[in-house]
Design a protein around this motif. Structure first.
Motif, PDB file in Angstrom:
ATOM      1  N   CYS A 158       0.829  -1.201   0.000  1.00 40.44           N
ATOM      2  CA  CYS A 158       0.000   0.000   0.000  1.00 40.44           C
ATOM      3  C   CYS A 158       0.864   1.252   0.000  1.00 40.44           C
ATOM      4  N   VAL A 159       0.363   2.294  -0.637  1.00 36.98           N
ATOM      5  CA  VAL A 159       0.931   3.634  -0.504  1.00 36.98           C
ATOM      6  C   VAL A 159      -0.221   4.564  -0.159  1.00 36.98           C
ATOM      7  N   VAL A 160      -0.013   5.418   0.824  1.00 36.83           N
ATOM      8  CA  VAL A 160      -1.085   6.267   1.323  1.00 36.83           C
ATOM      9  C   VAL A 160      -0.549   7.643   1.680  1.00 36.83           C
ATOM     10  N   ASN A 161      -1.431   8.632   1.594  1.00 35.88           N
ATOM     11  CA  ASN A 161      -1.138   9.930   2.200  1.00 35.88           C
ATOM     12  C   ASN A 161      -2.319  10.269   3.103  1.00 35.88           C
ATOM     13  N   ASP A 162      -2.541  11.529   3.375  1.00 36.41           N
ATOM     14  CA  ASP A 162      -3.557  11.876   4.370  1.00 36.41           C
ATOM     15  C   ASP A 162      -4.989  11.783   3.846  1.00 36.41           C
ATOM     16  N   PHE A 163      -5.164  11.559   2.531  1.00 31.52           N
ATOM     17  CA  PHE A 163      -6.535  11.525   2.033  1.00 31.52           C
ATOM     18  C   PHE A 163      -6.819  10.419   1.029  1.00 31.52           C
ATOM     19  N   VAL A 164      -5.814   9.710   0.554  1.00 30.38           N
ATOM     20  CA  VAL A 164      -6.065   8.680  -0.447  1.00 30.38           C
ATOM     21  C   VAL A 164      -5.071   7.534  -0.276  1.00 30.38           C
ATOM     22  N   GLY A 165      -5.504   6.335  -0.655  1.00 25.43           N
ATOM     23  CA  GLY A 165      -4.624   5.183  -0.601  1.00 25.43           C
ATOM     24  C   GLY A 165      -4.707   4.370  -1.878  1.00 25.43           C
ATOM     25  N   PHE A 166      -3.579   3.802  -2.277  1.00 24.51           N
ATOM     26  CA  PHE A 166      -3.523   2.886  -3.409  1.00 24.51           C
ATOM     27  C   PHE A 166      -2.998   1.564  -2.864  1.00 24.51           C
ATOM     28  N   ILE A 167      -3.777   0.507  -3.000  1.00 22.48           N
ATOM     29  CA  ILE A 167      -3.458  -0.764  -2.366  1.00 22.48           C
ATOM     30  C   ILE A 167      -3.382  -1.864  -3.415  1.00 22.48           C
ATOM     31  N   GLY A 168      -2.648  -2.927  -3.082  1.00 19.80           N
ATOM     32  CA  GLY A 168      -2.476  -4.030  -4.011  1.00 19.80           C
ATOM     33  C   GLY A 168      -3.797  -4.693  -4.375  1.00 19.80           C
ATOM     34  N   ARG A 169      -3.888  -5.144  -5.602  1.00 19.40           N
ATOM     35  CA  ARG A 169      -5.148  -5.730  -6.075  1.00 19.40           C
ATOM     36  C   ARG A 169      -5.489  -7.032  -5.379  1.00 19.40           C
ATOM     37  N   GLU A 170      -4.524  -7.647  -4.662  1.00 19.03           N
ATOM     38  CA  GLU A 170      -4.784  -8.885  -3.951  1.00 19.03           C
ATOM     39  C   GLU A 170      -5.282  -8.650  -2.526  1.00 19.03           C
ATOM     40  N   CYS A 171      -5.398  -7.401  -2.100  1.00 20.66           N
ATOM     41  CA  CYS A 171      -5.882  -7.127  -0.739  1.00 20.66           C
ATOM     42  C   CYS A 171      -7.317  -7.614  -0.574  1.00 20.66           C
ATOM     43  N   THR A 172      -7.569  -8.312   0.514  1.00 26.66           N
ATOM     44  CA  THR A 172      -8.916  -8.801   0.793  1.00 26.66           C
ATOM     45  C   THR A 172      -9.788  -7.663   1.326  1.00 26.66           C
ATOM     46  N   ASN A 173     -11.083  -7.932   1.435  1.00 25.07           N
ATOM     47  CA  ASN A 173     -11.988  -6.931   1.987  1.00 25.07           C
ATOM     48  C   ASN A 173     -11.605  -6.575   3.421  1.00 25.07           C
ATOM     49  N   THR A 174     -11.193  -7.577   4.198  1.00 29.27           N
ATOM     50  CA  THR A 174     -10.783  -7.324   5.581  1.00 29.27           C
ATOM     51  C   THR A 174      -9.537  -6.453   5.623  1.00 29.27           C
ATOM     52  N   GLU A 175      -8.542  -6.782   4.814  1.00 25.86           N
ATOM     53  CA  GLU A 175      -7.314  -5.980   4.773  1.00 25.86           C
ATOM     54  C   GLU A 175      -7.608  -4.560   4.334  1.00 25.86           C
ATOM     55  N   THR A 176      -8.463  -4.422   3.338  1.00 26.22           N
ATOM     56  CA  THR A 176      -8.834  -3.088   2.863  1.00 26.22           C
ATOM     57  C   THR A 176      -9.530  -2.287   3.955  1.00 26.22           C
ATOM     58  N   GLY A 177     -10.438  -2.951   4.689  1.00 25.19           N
ATOM     59  CA  GLY A 177     -11.145  -2.267   5.763  1.00 25.19           C
ATOM     60  C   GLY A 177     -10.217  -1.786   6.853  1.00 25.19           C
ATOM     61  N   VAL A 178      -9.218  -2.603   7.203  1.00 28.40           N
ATOM     62  CA  VAL A 178      -8.244  -2.202   8.222  1.00 28.40           C
ATOM     63  C   VAL A 178      -7.449  -0.989   7.740  1.00 28.40           C
ATOM     64  N   ILE A 179      -7.010  -1.016   6.492  1.00 23.89           N
ATOM     65  CA  ILE A 179      -6.241   0.101   5.930  1.00 23.89           C
ATOM     66  C   ILE A 179      -7.069   1.377   5.954  1.00 23.89           C
ATOM     67  N   GLN A 180      -8.314   1.284   5.513  1.00 32.35           N
ATOM     68  CA  GLN A 180      -9.181   2.460   5.499  1.00 32.35           C
ATOM     69  C   GLN A 180      -9.399   3.015   6.902  1.00 32.35           C
ATOM     70  N   ALA A 181      -9.570   2.116   7.869  1.00 33.89           N
ATOM     71  CA  ALA A 181      -9.848   2.547   9.234  1.00 33.89           C
ATOM     72  C   ALA A 181      -8.643   3.208   9.875  1.00 33.89           C
ATOM     73  N   VAL A 182      -7.466   2.585   9.770  1.00 35.89           N
ATOM     74  CA  VAL A 182      -6.299   3.117  10.476  1.00 35.89           C
ATOM     75  C   VAL A 182      -5.810   4.422   9.865  1.00 35.89           C
ATOM     76  N   PHE A 183      -5.969   4.585   8.550  1.00 38.84           N
ATOM     77  CA  PHE A 183      -5.507   5.817   7.912  1.00 38.84           C
ATOM     78  C   PHE A 183      -6.608   6.861   7.758  1.00 38.84           C
ATOM     79  N   GLY A 184      -7.802   6.526   8.199  1.00 40.51           N
ATOM     80  CA  GLY A 184      -8.888   7.493   8.154  1.00 40.51           C
ATOM     81  C   GLY A 184      -9.327   7.851   6.752  1.00 40.51           C
ATOM     82  N   ILE A 185      -9.251   6.864   5.835  1.00 38.70           N
ATOM     83  CA  ILE A 185      -9.715   7.082   4.468  1.00 38.70           C
ATOM     84  C   ILE A 185     -10.831   6.100   4.184  1.00 38.70           C
ATOM     85  N   GLN A 186     -11.673   6.423   3.225  1.00 36.38           N
ATOM     86  CA  GLN A 186     -12.833   5.602   2.933  1.00 36.38           C
ATOM     87  C   GLN A 186     -12.799   5.125   1.490  1.00 36.38           C
ATOM     88  N   GLN A 187     -13.559   4.056   1.242  1.00 39.22           N
ATOM     89  CA  GLN A 187     -13.692   3.581  -0.123  1.00 39.22           C
ATOM     90  C   GLN A 187     -14.311   4.686  -0.971  1.00 39.22           C
TER      91      GLN A 187
END
Length: 244
Positions: A198-227
């Motif tokens: 993953c690469v992220v800044n304060d408002f957007v994230g770009f994550i690997g295409r193999e990330c599961t829904n759970t992994e994506t949810g954790v990333i969104q939650a900890v960095f304060g970004i949403q789908q």
């Protein structure tokens, strides 16, 4: 907002991209798909996106490290690459080459705009340059006993993702040190080198295409970004080009 994507056939987008709140660097490649996605999302926010190699290498996310104030490059960076990078960055971003034996800087340094975690064995002179160029307070640290802090954690001004071997006590210590919330997780279906997925800044994230829904949810939650539920056109375009 988060976008699933890949670099050619690899879901390890963090290996090939360096993203901050001020600029985005990506590796040179034949496929324009990743570059087009990065540019379409970031350009409206005034963030320049440009391609470069670092000493003949495409792994710019592992070879470079930076924040809104500066960018650090390994000594293997060629002169024409350095010139191209300086010409592509905002004028107020300081660029500095480091003469450091641990030359994969993205593996041994992790930072946001205020704090940097660094490999315990980095030279003292290197530590001083990091603090000066990036304008951060530096701490020699490891993540779950592993010294490659730039590989096993990713943090912004809003949150920090660490590999799952990081204990609750260490997470609390890091939260106090960094001043942001810390959470353990994985990327790309269980990979523990979280910065590679993953690469992220304060408002957007770009994550690997193999990330599961759970992994994506954790990333969104900890960095304060949403789908990115509202940008339907962007998602359709990404899907058509093979990102998702």
């Amino acid at each position: 907002m988060t976008y699933q994507c890949h670099y050619e056939s690899s879901p390890d987008v963090g290996v090939f991209v360096n993203l901050t709140n001020k600029y985005c660097i990506t590796a040179p490649h034949e496929s324009v798909q990743l570059f087009s996605l990065l540019e379409s999302v970031l350009a409206p926010h005034g963030i320049p996106v440009f391609r470069t190699s670092i000493g003949h290498s495409a792994i710019v996310g592992r070879m470079t490290v930076g924040n809104s104030r500066g960018l650090l490059l390994p000594s293997t960076t060629r002169d024409f690459e350095l010139m191209h990078i300086r010409n592509s960055l905002p004028e107020d971003v300081v660029v500095q080459k480091l003469d450091e034996r641990l030359s994969a800087l993205g593996n041994v340094i992790a930072c946001n705009d205020y704090v940097a975690l660094i490999h315990p064995d980095l030279d003292r002179e290197t530590e001083e340059i990091i603090a000066d160029v990036l304008g951060v307070e530096t701490f020699r640290h490891s993540i779950a006993g592993l010294p490659l802090v730039g590989s096993y954690c990713r943090f912004t001004n809003k949150g920090c993702l660490v590999q799952p071997g990081c204990s609750r006590e260490e997470q609390e210590e890091l939260a106090s040190l960094l001043g942001v919330q810390v959470c353990a997780g994985t990327v790309n279906r269980g990979a523990i080198a979280v910065a590679g997925g993953c690469v992220v800044n304060d408002f957007v994230g770009f994550i690997g295409r193999e990330c599961t829904n759970t992994e994506t949810g954790v990333i969104q939650a900890v960095f304060g970004i949403q789908q990115n539920l509202n940008a339907i056109d962007d998602m359709k375009r990404a899907l058509a080009e093979g990102f998702l």
